[in-house]
Every structure is written in structure tokens, then in C-alpha cells.
Design a protein around this motif. Structure first.
Motif, PDB file in Angstrom:
ATOM      1  N   ASP A  47       0.815  -1.216   0.000  1.00 40.75           N
ATOM      2  CA  ASP A  47       0.000   0.000   0.000  1.00 40.75           C
ATOM      3  C   ASP A  47       0.851   1.270   0.000  1.00 40.75           C
ATOM      4  O   ASP A  47       0.328   2.383  -0.063  1.00 40.75           O
ATOM      5  CB  ASP A  47      -0.994   0.025   1.154  1.00 40.75           C
ATOM      6  N   GLN A  49       2.444   2.802   2.257  1.00 36.21           N
ATOM      7  CA  GLN A  49       2.525   3.617   3.475  1.00 36.21           C
ATOM      8  C   GLN A  49       3.883   3.507   4.163  1.00 36.21           C
ATOM      9  O   GLN A  49       4.472   4.524   4.564  1.00 36.21           O
ATOM     10  CB  GLN A  49       1.416   3.215   4.450  1.00 36.21           C
ATOM     11  N   LYS A  65       1.599  13.724   1.291  1.00 39.10           N
ATOM     12  CA  LYS A  65       0.351  13.087   1.722  1.00 39.10           C
ATOM     13  C   LYS A  65       0.512  11.582   1.629  1.00 39.10           C
ATOM     14  O   LYS A  65       0.787  11.051   0.558  1.00 39.10           O
ATOM     15  CB  LYS A  65      -0.811  13.569   0.839  1.00 39.10           C
ATOM     16  N   HIS A  67      -1.622   8.323   2.057  1.00 38.20           N
ATOM     17  CA  HIS A  67      -2.994   7.839   2.173  1.00 38.20           C
ATOM     18  C   HIS A  67      -3.012   6.577   3.024  1.00 38.20           C
ATOM     19  O   HIS A  67      -2.268   5.641   2.778  1.00 38.20           O
ATOM     20  CB  HIS A  67      -3.579   7.539   0.791  1.00 38.20           C
ATOM     21  N   THR A  68      -3.869   6.566   4.029  1.00 34.21           N
ATOM     22  CA  THR A  68      -3.966   5.402   4.909  1.00 34.21           C
ATOM     23  C   THR A  68      -5.179   4.538   4.593  1.00 34.21           C
ATOM     24  O   THR A  68      -5.300   3.442   5.117  1.00 34.21           O
ATOM     25  CB  THR A  68      -4.031   5.845   6.382  1.00 34.21           C
ATOM     26  N   GLY A  70      -8.636   4.133   1.426  1.00 34.35           N
ATOM     27  CA  GLY A  70      -9.237   4.628   0.199  1.00 34.35           C
ATOM     28  C   GLY A  70      -9.120   3.619  -0.918  1.00 34.35           C
ATOM     29  O   GLY A  70      -8.623   2.505  -0.728  1.00 34.35           O
ATOM     30  N   ASP A  72      -7.910   1.863  -4.543  1.00 27.75           N
ATOM     31  CA  ASP A  72      -6.581   1.440  -4.988  1.00 27.75           C
ATOM     32  C   ASP A  72      -5.736   2.592  -5.502  1.00 27.75           C
ATOM     33  O   ASP A  72      -4.533   2.642  -5.254  1.00 27.75           O
ATOM     34  CB  ASP A  72      -6.707   0.374  -6.088  1.00 27.75           C
ATOM     35  N   PHE A  73      -6.348   3.530  -6.227  1.00 24.71           N
ATOM     36  CA  PHE A  73      -5.532   4.597  -6.808  1.00 24.71           C
ATOM     37  C   PHE A  73      -4.852   5.442  -5.733  1.00 24.71           C
ATOM     38  O   PHE A  73      -3.790   6.017  -5.974  1.00 24.71           O
ATOM     39  CB  PHE A  73      -6.325   5.456  -7.800  1.00 24.71           C
ATOM     40  N   LYS A  74      -5.414   5.492  -4.544  1.00 21.83           N
ATOM     41  CA  LYS A  74      -4.771   6.225  -3.437  1.00 21.83           C
ATOM     42  C   LYS A  74      -3.508   5.498  -2.974  1.00 21.83           C
ATOM     43  O   LYS A  74      -2.491   6.113  -2.667  1.00 21.83           O
ATOM     44  CB  LYS A  74      -5.728   6.396  -2.252  1.00 21.83           C
ATOM     45  N   MET A  75      -3.565   4.174  -2.943  1.00 25.08           N
ATOM     46  CA  MET A  75      -2.394   3.401  -2.546  1.00 25.08           C
ATOM     47  C   MET A  75      -1.316   3.497  -3.632  1.00 25.08           C
ATOM     48  O   MET A  75      -0.123   3.571  -3.334  1.00 25.08           O
ATOM     49  CB  MET A  75      -2.763   1.939  -2.289  1.00 25.08           C
ATOM     50  N   GLU A  77      -0.908   6.097  -5.492  1.00 25.73           N
ATOM     51  CA  GLU A  77      -0.317   7.424  -5.282  1.00 25.73           C
ATOM     52  C   GLU A  77       0.781   7.354  -4.218  1.00 25.73           C
ATOM     53  O   GLU A  77       1.809   8.027  -4.341  1.00 25.73           O
ATOM     54  CB  GLU A  77      -1.384   8.439  -4.859  1.00 25.73           C
ATOM     55  N   ASN A  78       0.570   6.557  -3.176  1.00 23.69           N
ATOM     56  CA  ASN A  78       1.613   6.373  -2.165  1.00 23.69           C
ATOM     57  C   ASN A  78       2.879   5.807  -2.807  1.00 23.69           C
ATOM     58  O   ASN A  78       3.983   6.306  -2.564  1.00 23.69           O
ATOM     59  CB  ASN A  78       1.157   5.413  -1.064  1.00 23.69           C
TER      60      ASN A  78
END
Length: 139
Positions: A47, A49, A65, A67-68, A70, A72-75, A77-78
Motif C-alpha cells: 500500500d 505507506q 500526503k 494515504h492510509t 481509500g 486502490d488509486f490512493k495506494m 499514489e503512495n
């Protein structure tokens, strides 16, 4: 044997559990975060993080930022945040994995290699006061 199976087999053969364990230990030591024993290497990193936290320990604020939760696209982005941070830190572009290497598990060995390249660069950053990633000798 299908081509997809052959590629997957070759990718799995490149992985080295000792290197993965050592890389994850270094990431945990630098970040101060723990990973439960029942969480495997890929799951711990997937993910992004932990990787983003690592980058922020090396260069505070390098990943703005994390993302913890949300979609898949948020992970993803991580993961992209980590990749950008690693390149900015000095890891050569050809030594940095691409998102699919981790997210789709296309080349986990490349993910490990990236962490090792990053770990070697901390020697060049005198402001880094954490533990160093020293490869175990080959047996």
C-alpha cells in the motif's frame, strides 16, 4: 507452459527471502514502525505507506500526503510518492522499480533492489543518523 506462467516463475526465482527480510528490517528500523509477524514482505509494502514513511524519515516532507485508506488509486499514489522521493534522493532512474513491480507483483526483486540502492545512498547524506543497510555476506 504458458508465457504468463513462465514469466511469473522467472520473477519468483529472482526473489531472495534473506534480502527481503533484511530490507524490511532496515525499513522498520529507520521508520520505527512495526509489522506483524504474520504480514509478509509484499503485503507490508504494497500500500506504499511504509515506503512513504521511510522517505519522510530520510527527507522530512518529501512525501506530502500518505494515504492510509481509500480506493486502490490512493495506494498507488503512495507508491508513486515513494518512487519520486527515491529518485529525488539520488537513486538512479534505472535502479527504481515501477508501480506495477509492486502493485501487481511483477518484479518484487526490483522493489528490494530499490530499497538497497536507497539504503546505500544514506552514507552520502551526513544528516542521516539512523541505521545503515549493510548487505549480509553471501554464503
Amino acid at each position: 507452459m504458458t508465457l504468463a506462467f513462465a514469466v511469473k516463475s522467472k520473477t519468483l526465482a529472482k526473489r531472495d527471502k534473506d534480502r527481503e527480510d533484511q530490507a524490511l528490517k532496515w525499513v522498520k528500523d529507520v521508520t520505527g514502525l512495526s509489522v506483524p509477524d504474520d504480514v509478509d514482505y509484499v503485503e507490508a509494502l504494497k500500500d506504499g505507506q511504509l515506503l512513504c514513511t521511510l522517505m519522510n524519515k530520510l527527507v522530512p516532507g518529501s512525501v506530502r500526503k500518505i494515504h492510509t485508506a481509500g480506493p486502490d488509486f490512493k495506494m498507488i499514489e503512495n507508491i508513486n510518492g515513494f518512487i519520486k522521493g527515491a529518485k529525488d534522493y539520488g537513486v538512479a532512474m534505472n535502479d527504481v522499480f515501477v508501480v506495477t513491480d509492486l502493485w501487481e507483483e511483477k518484479d518484487i526483486a526490483k522493489v528490494t533492489d530499490t530499497i538497497y540502492h536507497l539504503g546505500r545512498l544514506v552514507h552520502k547524506h551526513p544528516e542521516f543518523k539512523g541505521p545503515f543497510l549493510v548487505p549480509k555476506p553471501a554464503t
